[in-house]
Design a protein around this motif. Sequence first.
Motif, PDB file in Angstrom:
ATOM      1  N   UNK A 222       0.855  -1.216   0.068  1.00  0.00           N
ATOM      2  CA  UNK A 222       0.196  -0.143   0.229  1.00  0.00           C
ATOM      3  C   UNK A 222       0.849   1.223   0.183  1.00  0.00           C
ATOM      4  N   UNK A 223       1.944   1.349   0.622  1.00  0.00           N
ATOM      5  CA  UNK A 223       2.798   2.227   0.921  1.00  0.00           C
ATOM      6  C   UNK A 223       3.871   2.063   1.732  1.00  0.00           C
ATOM      7  N   UNK A 242      -7.557   6.251  10.081  1.00  0.00           N
ATOM      8  CA  UNK A 242      -8.816   6.751   9.851  1.00  0.00           C
ATOM      9  C   UNK A 242      -9.325   6.796   8.737  1.00  0.00           C
ATOM     10  N   UNK A 243     -10.363   7.224   8.220  1.00  0.00           N
ATOM     11  CA  UNK A 243     -10.919   7.181   6.824  1.00  0.00           C
ATOM     12  C   UNK A 243      -9.949   7.467   5.917  1.00  0.00           C
ATOM     13  N   UNK A 244      -9.312   8.308   6.064  1.00  0.00           N
ATOM     14  CA  UNK A 244      -8.334   8.764   4.905  1.00  0.00           C
ATOM     15  C   UNK A 244      -6.711   8.837   5.300  1.00  0.00           C
ATOM     16  N   UNK A 289      -4.150   7.741   2.647  1.00  0.00           N
ATOM     17  CA  UNK A 289      -4.787   6.480   2.152  1.00  0.00           C
ATOM     18  C   UNK A 289      -5.148   6.929   0.263  1.00  0.00           C
ATOM     19  N   UNK A 290      -5.531   8.003   0.133  1.00  0.00           N
ATOM     20  CA  UNK A 290      -5.958   8.456  -1.234  1.00  0.00           C
ATOM     21  C   UNK A 290      -4.816   8.140  -2.237  1.00  0.00           C
ATOM     22  N   UNK A 291      -3.642   8.973  -1.786  1.00  0.00           N
ATOM     23  CA  UNK A 291      -2.530   9.051  -2.533  1.00  0.00           C
ATOM     24  C   UNK A 291      -1.496   7.936  -2.336  1.00  0.00           C
ATOM     25  N   UNK A 292      -1.650   7.425  -1.323  1.00  0.00           N
ATOM     26  CA  UNK A 292      -0.675   6.453  -0.578  1.00  0.00           C
ATOM     27  C   UNK A 292       0.586   6.796  -0.624  1.00  0.00           C
TER      28      UNK A 292
END
Length: 547
Positions: A222-223, A242-244, A289-292
């Motif tokens: 993921x990262x 968290x969510x993001x 989490x959106x851009x990883x």
Amino acid sequence: MDILFGRNKKEQLEPVRARVTGKIPSWLQGILLRNGPGMHTVGETKYNHWFDGLALLHSFTIRDGEVYYRSKYLRSDTYNANIEANRIVVSEFGTMAYPDPCKNIFSKAFSYLSHTIPDFTDNCLINIMKCGEDCYATTETNYIRRINPLTLETLEKVDYRKYVAVNVATSHPHYDATGNVLNIGTSIVDKGKTKYVIFKIPATAPEDGKKGRGPLKHTEVFCSIASRSLLSPSYYHSFGVTENYVVFLEQPFRMDILKMATAYIRGVSWASCLAFHGEDKTYIHVIDQRTRKPVLSKFYTDPMVVFHHVNAYEEDGCLVFDVIAYEDSSLYQLFYLAHLNEDFEENSRLTSVPTLKRFAVPLHVDKDADVGSNLIKLASTTARALKEKDDQIYCQPELLCKGLELPRINYAYNGKPYRYVFAAEVQWSPIPTKVIKYDLLTKSSLSWGEAHCWPAEPLFVPTPGARDEDDGIILSAIVSTDPQKLPFLLVLDAKTFTELARASVDVDMHLDLHGLFIPGTAWDVKKQTPSQEEQGRAVDHGVAPRT
């Protein structure tokens, strides 16, 4: 004290019916699965540390107000090798094992060389992880073991390294709403770099026309975050989501890789290669989490040791996260078996009391903010983030409560604003004395305790259709220092913390570490070997996992 720590525990292979007093809620149906060390001596040899003991799984199956208990040692390769040799032949973190002295010098030399890059143990004694339709016993190495949650039978051994380049990984993964698993491990000197790798295991495998255990085959990185030191990466036990965002603490409790590589030759344990560097900082890494990719802002706080993250969430442009923090690494030292004797309670006063701390970091830093200014404007916390000259941001926590460990929450609130922490209360000693419910809003608490009783980590199970965060029950396995008092499963009302029921069992129960609850009714606890259809249904009802 020997009753709980020093003596090997007996398996309870046949389900035994508990004596229930009080009334278990009719809606509570499922299996509470727990894991922890149960065997501390093999033949004439003994482990040095309590956390090294061979994994003993146990379960409480709850159905129609009745409770059945069983326990079984994890038949790991480690367990099998030790039992066959009648001595400890596989090294654990605090215990270095050596070849049979009867073997010749060439065999000994080969063993020394093979330990230079150690193949870690598969003694998975810390937690239970849900992955797809399967349950796995986990530890902090690269190995996990699939288990049958009904019979506690040990199934195949899984090496994370076949799917992602990590040498160690946490026993505390996170789960999203669809059951995907998010975890973090360390890749040691891989292609000249040491890094922390966040990886994701899908809940289900994409349709590829092949049968088998698919999700692990589709594990993806993921990262990754570069370690600040090539040869001294941070030790960690959990992380927050968290969510993001993902929050990871690179703390100054570090593994010395060169010392670990020579530990076998020097005759010392791998644990001796861990050291707390009180002069260093704790670095706070935030991953989008959106851009990883990691957030570019550089956050840090004072040196500390964190084993358990409690929860994290986003609020008004900030990421707020709560952890149980220690000022040093002394907790680990207290659990060496040499210390676990009749004088333990008098001699094991914590030099650093676990403290529930709340941190807040700004997700978007104002470059024009004055040096020394506080970048946190939240009314809900006194935590601060102070801008420094070199664009680093020093995070000063809010101290919420002392004396808590093994924290759990209502997992439906994981990654979201929440109010309640359920935990074991520990004061001057690392031994849990009470189960506690801490209210983050009112800063008040409720507790349950009883003389001679040591509670395990409390696990929250929500009432079906619950609307309130604390609408549910608490389950905790209780062991006793009084040999005349049977161990039992405690059932508490999570709102009031009043006892609803207890299920006492005349067995040799051990003090465990972590676990999970699998809701459902698709099994017959009286059967020894469930059908394949029952096995499939039993693990297909969702899970209340560990935070």
